[in-house]
Motif scaffolding. Structure first.
Motif, PDB file in Angstrom:
ATOM      1  N   LEU A  96      -8.737  24.019 -19.758  1.00 32.42           N
ATOM      2  CA  LEU A  96      -9.935  23.738 -20.154  1.00 32.42           C
ATOM      3  C   LEU A  96      -9.703  23.171 -21.578  1.00 32.42           C
ATOM      4  CD1 LEU A  96     -12.106  26.807 -18.917  1.00 32.42           C
ATOM      5  CD2 LEU A  96     -11.448  24.760 -17.861  1.00 32.42           C
ATOM      6  N   GLU A  97     -10.028  21.997 -21.794  1.00 36.10           N
ATOM      7  CA  GLU A  97     -10.374  21.492 -23.207  1.00 36.10           C
ATOM      8  C   GLU A  97     -11.490  22.034 -24.089  1.00 36.10           C
ATOM      9  OE1 GLU A  97      -9.545  17.197 -25.551  1.00 36.10           O
ATOM     10  OE2 GLU A  97     -10.611  17.327 -23.697  1.00 36.10           O
ATOM     11  N   GLY A  98     -11.325  22.590 -25.020  1.00 35.65           N
ATOM     12  CA  GLY A  98     -12.528  22.837 -25.857  1.00 35.65           C
ATOM     13  C   GLY A  98     -13.453  21.845 -26.746  1.00 35.65           C
ATOM     14  N   TYR A  99     -14.270  22.080 -27.065  1.00 34.24           N
ATOM     15  CA  TYR A  99     -15.021  21.102 -28.010  1.00 34.24           C
ATOM     16  C   TYR A  99     -14.234  20.650 -29.039  1.00 34.24           C
ATOM     17  CZ  TYR A  99     -18.343  19.467 -31.721  1.00 34.24           C
ATOM     18  OH  TYR A  99     -18.958  18.939 -32.512  1.00 34.24           O
ATOM     19  N   GLY A 195     -17.531  27.033 -10.198  1.00 33.88           N
ATOM     20  CA  GLY A 195     -17.694  28.376 -10.712  1.00 33.88           C
ATOM     21  C   GLY A 195     -18.591  28.718 -11.854  1.00 33.88           C
ATOM     22  N   SER A 196     -19.595  27.731 -12.219  1.00 33.02           N
ATOM     23  CA  SER A 196     -20.359  27.634 -13.414  1.00 33.02           C
ATOM     24  C   SER A 196     -21.293  29.055 -13.372  1.00 33.02           C
ATOM     25  CB  SER A 196     -21.056  26.376 -13.373  1.00 33.02           C
ATOM     26  OG  SER A 196     -21.990  26.250 -12.503  1.00 33.02           O
ATOM     27  N   GLU A 197     -21.492  29.431 -12.125  1.00 28.94           N
ATOM     28  CA  GLU A 197     -22.586  30.594 -12.089  1.00 28.94           C
ATOM     29  C   GLU A 197     -21.893  31.733 -12.228  1.00 28.94           C
ATOM     30  OE1 GLU A 197     -25.635  29.839 -12.447  1.00 28.94           O
ATOM     31  OE2 GLU A 197     -25.514  27.777 -12.483  1.00 28.94           O
ATOM     32  N   VAL A 204     -21.856  30.637 -18.633  1.00 28.45           N
ATOM     33  CA  VAL A 204     -22.803  31.812 -18.638  1.00 28.45           C
ATOM     34  C   VAL A 204     -22.539  32.345 -20.057  1.00 28.45           C
ATOM     35  CG1 VAL A 204     -23.056  33.989 -17.730  1.00 28.45           C
ATOM     36  CG2 VAL A 204     -22.853  32.021 -16.222  1.00 28.45           C
ATOM     37  N   LYS A 205     -21.412  32.477 -20.395  1.00 21.86           N
ATOM     38  CA  LYS A 205     -20.786  33.192 -21.755  1.00 21.86           C
ATOM     39  C   LYS A 205     -21.211  32.440 -22.708  1.00 21.86           C
ATOM     40  CE  LYS A 205     -17.412  35.861 -21.414  1.00 21.86           C
ATOM     41  NZ  LYS A 205     -15.895  36.125 -21.319  1.00 21.86           N
ATOM     42  N   TRP A 206     -20.918  31.227 -22.827  1.00 24.27           N
ATOM     43  CA  TRP A 206     -21.160  30.284 -24.117  1.00 24.27           C
ATOM     44  C   TRP A 206     -21.841  29.279 -23.778  1.00 24.27           C
ATOM     45  CZ3 TRP A 206     -15.876  32.302 -22.769  1.00 24.27           C
ATOM     46  CH2 TRP A 206     -15.583  33.328 -23.704  1.00 24.27           C
ATOM     47  N   PHE A 207     -23.080  29.062 -23.249  1.00 24.60           N
ATOM     48  CA  PHE A 207     -23.935  27.924 -22.884  1.00 24.60           C
ATOM     49  C   PHE A 207     -23.838  26.969 -24.138  1.00 24.60           C
ATOM     50  CE2 PHE A 207     -27.736  25.655 -22.101  1.00 24.60           C
ATOM     51  CZ  PHE A 207     -27.564  25.198 -20.934  1.00 24.60           C
ATOM     52  N   ASP A 208     -24.401  27.208 -25.069  1.00 29.12           N
ATOM     53  CA  ASP A 208     -24.533  26.333 -26.230  1.00 29.12           C
ATOM     54  C   ASP A 208     -23.334  25.453 -26.536  1.00 29.12           C
ATOM     55  OD1 ASP A 208     -27.001  27.513 -26.234  1.00 29.12           O
ATOM     56  OD2 ASP A 208     -26.986  28.231 -28.429  1.00 29.12           O
ATOM     57  N   GLN A 209     -22.062  26.409 -26.600  1.00 25.38           N
ATOM     58  CA  GLN A 209     -20.792  25.639 -26.990  1.00 25.38           C
ATOM     59  C   GLN A 209     -20.656  24.491 -25.951  1.00 25.38           C
ATOM     60  OE1 GLN A 209     -21.507  28.905 -27.371  1.00 25.38           O
ATOM     61  NE2 GLN A 209     -20.105  29.733 -28.625  1.00 25.38           N
ATOM     62  N   MET A 210     -21.090  24.865 -24.654  1.00 20.39           N
ATOM     63  CA  MET A 210     -20.518  24.048 -23.419  1.00 20.39           C
ATOM     64  C   MET A 210     -21.600  22.937 -23.485  1.00 20.39           C
ATOM     65  SD  MET A 210     -18.306  25.381 -21.715  1.00 20.39           S
ATOM     66  CE  MET A 210     -18.400  24.360 -20.357  1.00 20.39           C
ATOM     67  N   VAL A 211     -22.863  22.815 -24.015  1.00 20.92           N
ATOM     68  CA  VAL A 211     -23.639  21.643 -24.226  1.00 20.92           C
ATOM     69  C   VAL A 211     -22.745  20.943 -25.208  1.00 20.92           C
ATOM     70  CG1 VAL A 211     -25.849  21.042 -25.189  1.00 20.92           C
ATOM     71  CG2 VAL A 211     -25.522  22.934 -23.592  1.00 20.92           C
ATOM     72  N   LEU A 212     -22.482  21.575 -26.431  1.00 16.44           N
ATOM     73  CA  LEU A 212     -21.879  20.663 -27.418  1.00 16.44           C
ATOM     74  C   LEU A 212     -20.586  19.834 -26.995  1.00 16.44           C
ATOM     75  CD1 LEU A 212     -21.415  22.907 -30.635  1.00 16.44           C
ATOM     76  CD2 LEU A 212     -22.665  20.728 -30.435  1.00 16.44           C
ATOM     77  N   LYS A 213     -19.816  20.720 -25.979  1.00 11.34           N
ATOM     78  CA  LYS A 213     -18.683  19.727 -25.338  1.00 11.34           C
ATOM     79  C   LYS A 213     -18.981  18.702 -24.681  1.00 11.34           C
ATOM     80  CE  LYS A 213     -14.727  20.366 -22.328  1.00 11.34           C
ATOM     81  NZ  LYS A 213     -14.078  21.379 -21.403  1.00 11.34           N
ATOM     82  N   THR A 214     -19.935  18.986 -24.043  1.00 15.13           N
ATOM     83  CA  THR A 214     -20.587  17.927 -22.752  1.00 15.13           C
ATOM     84  C   THR A 214     -21.071  16.883 -23.570  1.00 15.13           C
ATOM     85  OG1 THR A 214     -21.349  19.633 -21.356  1.00 15.13           O
ATOM     86  CG2 THR A 214     -22.255  17.510 -21.314  1.00 15.13           C
ATOM     87  N   VAL A 215     -21.793  16.715 -24.826  1.00 16.10           N
ATOM     88  CA  VAL A 215     -22.222  15.576 -25.491  1.00 16.10           C
ATOM     89  C   VAL A 215     -21.050  14.929 -26.143  1.00 16.10           C
ATOM     90  CG1 VAL A 215     -22.724  16.954 -27.531  1.00 16.10           C
ATOM     91  CG2 VAL A 215     -24.168  14.832 -26.833  1.00 16.10           C
ATOM     92  N   LEU A 273     -14.550  29.134 -26.428  1.00 13.71           N
ATOM     93  CA  LEU A 273     -14.029  28.625 -25.058  1.00 13.71           C
ATOM     94  C   LEU A 273     -14.902  27.927 -24.307  1.00 13.71           C
ATOM     95  CD1 LEU A 273     -11.942  29.104 -22.914  1.00 13.71           C
ATOM     96  CD2 LEU A 273     -13.099  30.833 -22.182  1.00 13.71           C
ATOM     97  N   LEU A 274     -14.526  26.495 -23.945  1.00 11.05           N
ATOM     98  CA  LEU A 274     -15.447  25.428 -23.448  1.00 11.05           C
ATOM     99  C   LEU A 274     -14.655  25.110 -22.051  1.00 11.05           C
ATOM    100  CD1 LEU A 274     -16.042  23.832 -26.751  1.00 11.05           C
ATOM    101  CD2 LEU A 274     -17.600  25.551 -25.634  1.00 11.05           C
ATOM    102  N   ASP A 275     -15.842  24.410 -21.309  1.00  8.66           N
ATOM    103  CA  ASP A 275     -15.389  23.847 -20.057  1.00  8.66           C
ATOM    104  C   ASP A 275     -16.160  22.390 -19.773  1.00  8.66           C
ATOM    105  OD1 ASP A 275     -15.634  25.262 -16.561  1.00  8.66           O
ATOM    106  OD2 ASP A 275     -14.448  23.683 -17.425  1.00  8.66           O
ATOM    107  N   ASP A 276     -15.924  21.957 -18.653  1.00  7.94           N
ATOM    108  CA  ASP A 276     -16.506  20.764 -18.416  1.00  7.94           C
ATOM    109  C   ASP A 276     -17.731  21.076 -17.683  1.00  7.94           C
ATOM    110  OD1 ASP A 276     -13.523  18.897 -17.862  1.00  7.94           O
ATOM    111  OD2 ASP A 276     -15.022  18.517 -19.343  1.00  7.94           O
TER     112      ASP A 276
END
Length: 276
Positions: A96-99, A195-197, A204-215, A273-276
């Motif tokens: 998993l590449e992080g933000y 496995g996002s759920e 689930v654990k770091w939703f805001d950070q996942m949004v940052l990585k997505t953008v 920790l971030l994910d796609d």
């Protein structure tokens, strides 16, 4: 009867670390030029030795380990750092590449001096009208609006996440294309993530950070993300100069420095920790 010492020796000779060692040339071949192969390999071994769960999963599914290592090498990240993670998930290892990893690749190219990415919440003020003159905003926002205006009360309840935006500032001060994602897009990306759920999922654990990585990923097509880009620009410049005036030395200015901890414009969110 097998002894613990004998089992340990057999594991070293046939286990995941041995497989990684056997494919050393394949892994280091895809590394960008700024990464030293020997150092990278030592860090890869260290990741396996320092995480018992990771080693167990890698022993059962070494192919998933090699895939994750290849992704890490191709992106130019060091194993075990905060830019790329090796996460045991079921019977496989996910890379998993992080933000921070996405941002680092943008900085390494040398064309962008600032990467700006923020999550927008329901109670924030957000204005983005490209080309519109808005004299009600502070002076720096007068004239054609080149980047979004985002105002938030960082210490209040900001409500639910409704989207995010990101852009880069090039070395000459001009902004890149502004990327904006809404909640529908975020939910779509999350749904497509394996496995996002799951309660242990980064979604689930770091939703805001996942949004940052997505953008940040959405910004990639609009900014260079590789040190090889700078080398290609230099090579092309030398070829043009040689054709016009003969061999010449081109001054491309100071070389970009590796980004330090203060280089990232990702406050106020702590990214782990971030994910796609």
């Amino acid at each position: 009867m097998n002894s613990p010492i004998g089992n340990a020796i057999a594991t070293r000779e046939t286990g995941p670390e041995a497989i990684v060692r056997q494919h050393k040339d394949d892994l280091t071949l895809v590394l960008p030029s700024h990464v030293k192969g020997e150092t990278w390999m030592r860090l890869a071994y260290g990741v396996l030795r320092s995480n018992a769960q990771l080693l167990q999963v890698a022993t059962r599914n070494p192919g998933s380990l090699m895939t994750a290592l290849q992704d890490c090498a191709r992106l130019g990240h060091e194993p075990g750092g905060k830019s790329f993670y090796f996460v045991p998930f079921g019977n496989e290892i996910q890379g998993l590449e992080g933000y921070r990893g996405v941002v680092e690749r943008i900085y390494r190219a040398g064309a962008v001096k600032v990467v700006h990415a923020e999550v927008v919440y329901a109670n924030d003020e957000f204005v983005w009208e490209p080309g519109k003159v808005d004299t009600q905003q502070p002076p720096r926002w007068e004239g054609p609006q080149q980047v979004p205006f985002h105002k938030a009360d960082w210490f209040a309840d900001r409500g639910e996440v409704k989207g995010a935006f990101s852009y880069g500032i090039f070395q000459d001060g001009t902004p890149s294309r502004v990327v904006i994602i809404n909640r529908d897009y975020i939910n779509k990306v999350r749904k497509e993530s394996k496995g996002s759920e799951n309660p242990k999922s980064p979604w689930v654990k770091w939703f805001d950070q996942m949004v940052l990585k997505t953008v940040a990923h959405r910004l990639e097509p609009w900014v260079p993300t590789s040190t090889e880009w700078r080398k290609e620009q230099l090579r092309a410049g030398l070829e043009v100069a040689a054709e016009q005036t003969g061999p010449a030395v081109i001054n491309v200015g100071p070389q970009p420095q590796e980004p330090g901890p203060d280089s990232y414009d990702d406050s106020p969110v702590e990214v782990e920790l971030l994910d796609d």
